[in-house]
Write an enzyme that holds these catalytic residues in place. Structure first.
Site, PDB file in Angstrom:
ATOM      1  CG  HIS A  22       0.216  -9.746  -2.550  1.00  0.00           C
ATOM      2  ND1 HIS A  22       0.269  -8.425  -2.925  1.00  0.00           N
ATOM      3  CD2 HIS A  22      -0.679  -9.810  -1.528  1.00  0.00           C
ATOM      4  CE1 HIS A  22      -0.544  -7.719  -2.158  1.00  0.00           C
ATOM      5  NE2 HIS A  22      -1.129  -8.537  -1.304  1.00  0.00           N
ATOM      6  CG  ASP A  81      -3.306  -5.389  -2.740  1.00  0.00           C
ATOM      7  OD1 ASP A  81      -2.914  -4.498  -1.961  1.00  0.00           O
ATOM      8  OD2 ASP A  81      -4.096  -6.287  -2.394  1.00  0.00           O
ATOM      9  CG  HIS A 124      -1.863  -1.135   1.269  1.00  0.00           C
ATOM     10  ND1 HIS A 124      -2.616  -1.431   2.389  1.00  0.00           N
ATOM     11  CD2 HIS A 124      -2.172  -2.097   0.364  1.00  0.00           C
ATOM     12  CE1 HIS A 124      -3.338  -2.518   2.153  1.00  0.00           C
ATOM     13  NE2 HIS A 124      -3.079  -2.940   0.937  1.00  0.00           N
ATOM     14  CG  HIS A 145      -7.554  -3.246  -1.513  1.00  0.00           C
ATOM     15  ND1 HIS A 145      -7.000  -2.201  -0.803  1.00  0.00           N
ATOM     16  CD2 HIS A 145      -6.818  -4.348  -1.197  1.00  0.00           C
ATOM     17  CE1 HIS A 145      -5.989  -2.655  -0.084  1.00  0.00           C
ATOM     18  NE2 HIS A 145      -5.858  -3.950  -0.304  1.00  0.00           N
TER      19      HIS A 145
END
Length: 292
Positions: free
Chosen positions: A267, A244, A77, A240
């Site tokens: 991720h 990321d 973030h 969101h």
């Protein structure tokens, strides 16, 4: 071409999502070409961890950077805020192992950056990267790819069985004009908060994760809907995920001109794509209209 750094330092204190420990972060201006990097000021010799793909050491539910046994986790973030607001060079001092989650979004970081402003830094011979052929990584039906495109764009899709989330798609482009790009990022992407599923929370806590998670810093969704409405956007979860993705791909140093397209990714897949882009090399194509 220009790079940018902060006009003054920024300080924030908060709890880490997974560790549950309070840490302080100081972000300081730095010289042209220094990049973005972390300094563990709580440890002897002040070890430095570069915000680069090669430093990624862990990608389960957050992105962790490490050098030897020293690490900093949940960096995405903050790095998204820095890169989305055009901060190329920054020394990030942290007195613990995890970046504070704050409100679960990048809004606090973005507001801090906007408050202090940026300083331009002239750069000579900086050659940006353009993706000229599709680059893919996937796992099952999840994937993320970089496609040739006339602009830098991020598109994401998610799909959950919970009716409150369901299937969501969103697309956001990073204009080459810094002021417009920063304003767009601050309004459309930065406010989107991290989210979790109610049925997974107990398991994650038992495995030692999300010790610092709460209804104040993360959206939680169950079969009956959101436990802590209202949402900031109807499609806040997928926005969101773009946050990321921006944070993870910022580890490239600068964003290539490409359309980054992801579906149900993680991720881990984000970082796999970043590594694959690096594996292609920075000389397979060039462009002269990149904003960084």
């Amino acid at each position: 071409m220009q790079q940018h750094t902060l006009a003054a330092e920024i300080t924030q204190v908060g709890v880490g999502l997974h560790s549950g420990v309070n840490t302080q972060v100081r972000i300081l201006p730095d010289e042209t070409g220094s990049g973005r990097y972390f300094v563990r000021v709580d440890l002897p010799d002040l070890p430095i961890i570069p915000a680069q793909v090669a430093a990624v050491s862990h990608t389960v539910l957050s992105t962790q950077l490490g050098k030897g046994e020293v690490y900093v986790r949940t960096v995405e973030h903050l790095l998204a805020a820095l890169s989305g607001m055009g901060v190329d060079n920054a020394r990030i001092e942290i007195d613990g192992s995890e970046v504070p989650l704050l409100d679960g979004s990048a809004s606090v970081w973005v507001a801090n950056i906007a408050q202090v402003g940026l300083v331009s830094q002239p750069v000579n011979n900086q050659v940006p990267l353009t993706v000229t052929e599709p680059i893919w990584v996937y796992q099952g039906d999840a994937f993320v790819c970089a496609l040739p495109a006339p602009e830098t764009r991020f598109s994401y899709g998610i799909e959950f069985d919970l009716p409150a989330i369901g299937n969501q798609w969103y697309s956001w482009s990073l204009t080459t004009e810094l002021e417009k790009a920063s304003a767009s990022f601050a309004a459309e992407i930065a406010p989107a908060r991290t989210f979790g599923l109610l049925h997974q929370i107990e398991h994650l806590q038992k495995t030692g994760l999300i010790k610092g998670g709460s209804l104040d810093n993360a959206l939680v969704c169950g079969p009956e809907g959101w436990l802590n409405p209202p949402l900031r956007f109807a499609n806040e979860p997928v926005r969101h995920k773009i946050l990321d993705l921006v944070g993870d791909l910022s580890l490239l140093g600068a964003f290539p001109r490409a359309h980054f397209l992801a579906y149900k990714a993680s991720h881990n897949l984000h970082i796999q794509l970043a590594q694959k882009i690096l594996d292609f090399g920075f000389d397979f194509a060039q462009s002269n209209d990149f904003r960084f």
